[in-house]
Scaffold this motif. Structure first.
Motif, PDB file in Angstrom:
ATOM      1  N   LYS A 247       0.802  -1.218   0.000  1.00  0.00           N
ATOM      2  CA  LYS A 247       0.000   0.000   0.000  1.00  0.00           C
ATOM      3  C   LYS A 247       0.841   1.277   0.000  1.00  0.00           C
ATOM      4  CE  LYS A 247      -3.880  -2.193   2.396  1.00  0.00           C
ATOM      5  NZ  LYS A 247      -4.677  -2.257   3.657  1.00  0.00           N
ATOM      6  N   ASN A 248       2.074   1.219   0.522  1.00  0.00           N
ATOM      7  CA  ASN A 248       2.837   2.448   0.737  1.00  0.00           C
ATOM      8  C   ASN A 248       4.156   2.534  -0.012  1.00  0.00           C
ATOM      9  OD1 ASN A 248       1.257   3.906   3.030  1.00  0.00           O
ATOM     10  ND2 ASN A 248       1.392   1.766   3.701  1.00  0.00           N
ATOM     11  N   TYR A 249       4.603   1.458  -0.635  1.00  0.00           N
ATOM     12  CA  TYR A 249       5.863   1.497  -1.389  1.00  0.00           C
ATOM     13  C   TYR A 249       5.782   2.508  -2.530  1.00  0.00           C
ATOM     14  CZ  TYR A 249       9.655  -0.212  -4.400  1.00  0.00           C
ATOM     15  OH  TYR A 249      10.771  -0.315  -5.196  1.00  0.00           O
ATOM     16  N   ALA A 250       4.660   2.504  -3.240  1.00  0.00           N
ATOM     17  CA  ALA A 250       4.446   3.454  -4.346  1.00  0.00           C
ATOM     18  C   ALA A 250       2.982   3.894  -4.299  1.00  0.00           C
ATOM     19  CB  ALA A 250       4.790   2.817  -5.682  1.00  0.00           C
ATOM     20  N   PRO A 251       2.629   4.821  -3.380  1.00  0.00           N
ATOM     21  CA  PRO A 251       1.231   5.211  -3.187  1.00  0.00           C
ATOM     22  C   PRO A 251       0.660   5.934  -4.408  1.00  0.00           C
ATOM     23  CG  PRO A 251       2.686   6.693  -1.982  1.00  0.00           C
ATOM     24  CD  PRO A 251       3.550   5.579  -2.509  1.00  0.00           C
ATOM     25  N   THR A 252      -0.584   5.602  -4.762  1.00  0.00           N
ATOM     26  CA  THR A 252      -1.220   6.189  -5.938  1.00  0.00           C
ATOM     27  C   THR A 252      -2.584   6.776  -5.578  1.00  0.00           C
ATOM     28  OG1 THR A 252      -2.110   4.003  -6.516  1.00  0.00           O
ATOM     29  CG2 THR A 252      -0.053   4.672  -7.565  1.00  0.00           C
ATOM     30  N   SER A 253      -3.065   7.685  -6.430  1.00  0.00           N
ATOM     31  CA  SER A 253      -4.365   8.317  -6.212  1.00  0.00           C
ATOM     32  C   SER A 253      -5.496   7.416  -6.688  1.00  0.00           C
ATOM     33  CB  SER A 253      -4.436   9.650  -6.965  1.00  0.00           C
ATOM     34  OG  SER A 253      -3.282  10.438  -6.746  1.00  0.00           O
ATOM     35  N   GLU A 254      -5.275   6.730  -7.782  1.00  0.00           N
ATOM     36  CA  GLU A 254      -6.237   5.802  -8.372  1.00  0.00           C
ATOM     37  C   GLU A 254      -5.449   4.778  -9.169  1.00  0.00           C
ATOM     38  OE1 GLU A 254      -7.798   7.736 -12.421  1.00  0.00           O
ATOM     39  OE2 GLU A 254      -8.118   9.050 -10.691  1.00  0.00           O
ATOM     40  N   GLY A 255      -6.117   3.724  -9.604  1.00  0.00           N
ATOM     41  CA  GLY A 255      -5.308   2.721 -10.289  1.00  0.00           C
ATOM     42  C   GLY A 255      -6.089   1.774 -11.174  1.00  0.00           C
ATOM     43  N   TYR A 256      -5.340   1.153 -12.070  1.00  0.00           N
ATOM     44  CA  TYR A 256      -5.822   0.075 -12.925  1.00  0.00           C
ATOM     45  C   TYR A 256      -4.928  -1.128 -12.648  1.00  0.00           C
ATOM     46  CZ  TYR A 256      -8.218   3.876 -15.276  1.00  0.00           C
ATOM     47  OH  TYR A 256      -9.014   4.962 -15.545  1.00  0.00           O
ATOM     48  N   GLY A 257      -5.546  -2.215 -12.250  1.00  0.00           N
ATOM     49  CA  GLY A 257      -4.778  -3.380 -11.865  1.00  0.00           C
ATOM     50  C   GLY A 257      -4.705  -4.423 -12.967  1.00  0.00           C
ATOM     51  N   PHE A 258      -3.812  -5.387 -12.775  1.00  0.00           N
ATOM     52  CA  PHE A 258      -3.682  -6.546 -13.655  1.00  0.00           C
ATOM     53  C   PHE A 258      -3.805  -7.797 -12.796  1.00  0.00           C
ATOM     54  CE2 PHE A 258      -1.322  -3.135 -15.680  1.00  0.00           C
ATOM     55  CZ  PHE A 258      -1.767  -3.194 -16.991  1.00  0.00           C
ATOM     56  N   HIS A 259      -4.554  -8.775 -13.296  1.00  0.00           N
ATOM     57  CA  HIS A 259      -4.689 -10.026 -12.545  1.00  0.00           C
ATOM     58  C   HIS A 259      -5.061 -11.152 -13.498  1.00  0.00           C
ATOM     59  CE1 HIS A 259      -5.924 -12.806  -9.272  1.00  0.00           C
ATOM     60  NE2 HIS A 259      -5.031 -12.114  -8.589  1.00  0.00           N
ATOM     61  N   PHE A 260      -4.869 -12.380 -13.006  1.00  0.00           N
ATOM     62  CA  PHE A 260      -5.232 -13.562 -13.788  1.00  0.00           C
ATOM     63  C   PHE A 260      -6.749 -13.729 -13.872  1.00  0.00           C
ATOM     64  CE2 PHE A 260      -1.419 -14.484 -11.149  1.00  0.00           C
ATOM     65  CZ  PHE A 260      -0.467 -14.435 -12.150  1.00  0.00           C
ATOM     66  N   LEU A 261      -7.472 -13.158 -12.901  1.00  0.00           N
ATOM     67  CA  LEU A 261      -8.921 -13.303 -12.812  1.00  0.00           C
ATOM     68  C   LEU A 261      -9.604 -11.956 -13.059  1.00  0.00           C
ATOM     69  CD1 LEU A 261      -8.986 -15.453  -9.543  1.00  0.00           C
ATOM     70  CD2 LEU A 261      -9.228 -16.301 -11.880  1.00  0.00           C
ATOM     71  N   PRO A 262     -10.806 -11.947 -13.640  1.00  0.00           N
ATOM     72  CA  PRO A 262     -11.532 -10.693 -13.906  1.00  0.00           C
ATOM     73  C   PRO A 262     -12.248 -10.200 -12.660  1.00  0.00           C
ATOM     74  CG  PRO A 262     -12.788 -12.549 -14.750  1.00  0.00           C
ATOM     75  CD  PRO A 262     -11.500 -13.129 -14.203  1.00  0.00           C
TER      76      PRO A 262
END
Length: 356
Positions: free
Chosen positions: A149-164
């Protein structure tokens, strides 16, 4: 900041601690350049892939050091951390000149935005890990969760995963070399476990003396054979060919490498890296797709390896190539906030995950 250019100015920041971040950048940056003036920031020093694009900022950042016993070497990592240059990099980064700032789990850009009040958009596997419905590891790790959560904090995000998992989660961006490959099944098994040294890997391979193993190792510069094991330095082309033709793949619970194996229909034996909690989240998702998960490669686990060797290969998971859709989503959202959009892009579609 008001942009007087015909295209927005975009900073694409990625860390090079793992090859997956660079592989993703190789897919996304050329597409972003169609719609934006792109500068690239990179931090970290552990990736083996060559960069096919110009780098505008290169910082040491905060990199984790792999050990030789299956995990991160925290002592060596702490010794190599240079906090003063890290703070200087954060303060010197001219983020004010950019309209869009993207961070693929890259800390300099993320913390520069946080300290200077700029929006930072995360595009990484870690963004998916933040979702409440993600498959979770069997054990909890408060320190690991804190780092995610804190290594590279962001305001919003788009994730990648194996599952939808959500509309903001995209399937793995499998590189074109794998996407265009024709999978075959030869007699060897491929191993990529960068947190283990050759001594431990060879002990593992020699126990299964009837198997032909191909090991890709960060701990050697020369290629050689040792009984039933073929040891090779990490090489993109040779690794791709080995993975394309293997009977099964043994690797850590990173993101891109297991995704490539799933795309090719290879059975997976996953050993999550110790002290890297992200990998344990990835392992939980991979287990849901049929992968075999081991804590380590010690002799107590050999019975499970025997069972895995007897498994049939699964059906390939042909992940949608969503790079264009992700880029268009980010660019369209930028123009929507500016209320000056004259850029026409193709319609967007929801993620698709298909078995073939």
């Amino acid at each position: 900041m008001k942009n007087n250019h015909s295209k927005p100015r975009l900073l694409y920041a990625l860390q090079a601690t793992g090859n997956g971040h660079i592989s993703r950048a190789c897919e996304l940056i050329p597409i972003f350049k169609k719609y934006a003036d792109v500068d690239v920031l990179i931090s970290g020093t552990s990736a083996e892939l060559k960069l096919p694009f110009d780098v505008d900022y290169n910082f040491k950042g905060l990199s984790f050091t792999f050990g030789k016993n299956g995990g991160i070497d925290f002592i060596d990592t702490f010794k190599k951390v240079k906090f003063k240059p890290f703070i200087q990099a954060i303060m010197s980064l001219p983020i004010e000149k950019y309209d869009i700032i993207l961070s693929d789990f890259e800390p300099v850009s993320a913390w520069a935005c946080k300290l200077k009040g700029k929006k930072c958009i995360g595009i990484s596997n870690q963004e998916a890990i933040k979702l409440p419905n993600i498959p979770k590891p069997k054990h909890s790790d408060k320190v690991g969760d804190f780092i995610i959560k804190n290594y590279a904090p962001t305001s919003e995000g788009y994730g990648f995963h194996f599952l939808p998992l959500a509309d903001t989660v995209f399937p793995p961006l499998v590189r074109s070399e794998i996407r265009n490959a024709v999978a075959e099944t030869k007699e060897h098994y491929t191993i990529y476990l960068p947190a283990y040294d050759q001594k431990q890997l060879l002990k593992f391979c020699k126990h299964f003396f009837y198997i032909d193993w191909e090991i890709f190792s960060k701990h050697t510069d020369t290629e050689y054979r040792d009984e039933n094991a073929h040891i090779r330095p990490v090489n993109k082309e040779k690794f791709t060919e080995s993975l394309r033709t293997c009977k099964g793949f043994v690797c850590g619970a990173g993101f891109e490498a297991p995704a490539e194996a799933l795309f090719l229909g290879k059975k997976l034996l996953i050993i999550p890296m110790k002290n890297q909690y992200e990998q344990h989240y990835n392992a939980a998702g991979l287990e849901a797709l049929g992968a075999t998960i081991l804590k380590n490669i010690k002799s107590k686990k050999y019975d499970k390896v025997e069972k895995w060797l007897k498994k049939e290969n699964p059906k390939p998971i042909k992940f949608e190539y969503s790079a264009h859709r992700l880029v268009q989503t980010i660019i369209q959202n930028y123009y929507a906030t500016q209320q000056t959009s004259s850029l026409k892009l193709e319609p967007l579609f929801l993620p698709s995950f298909e078995l073939s």
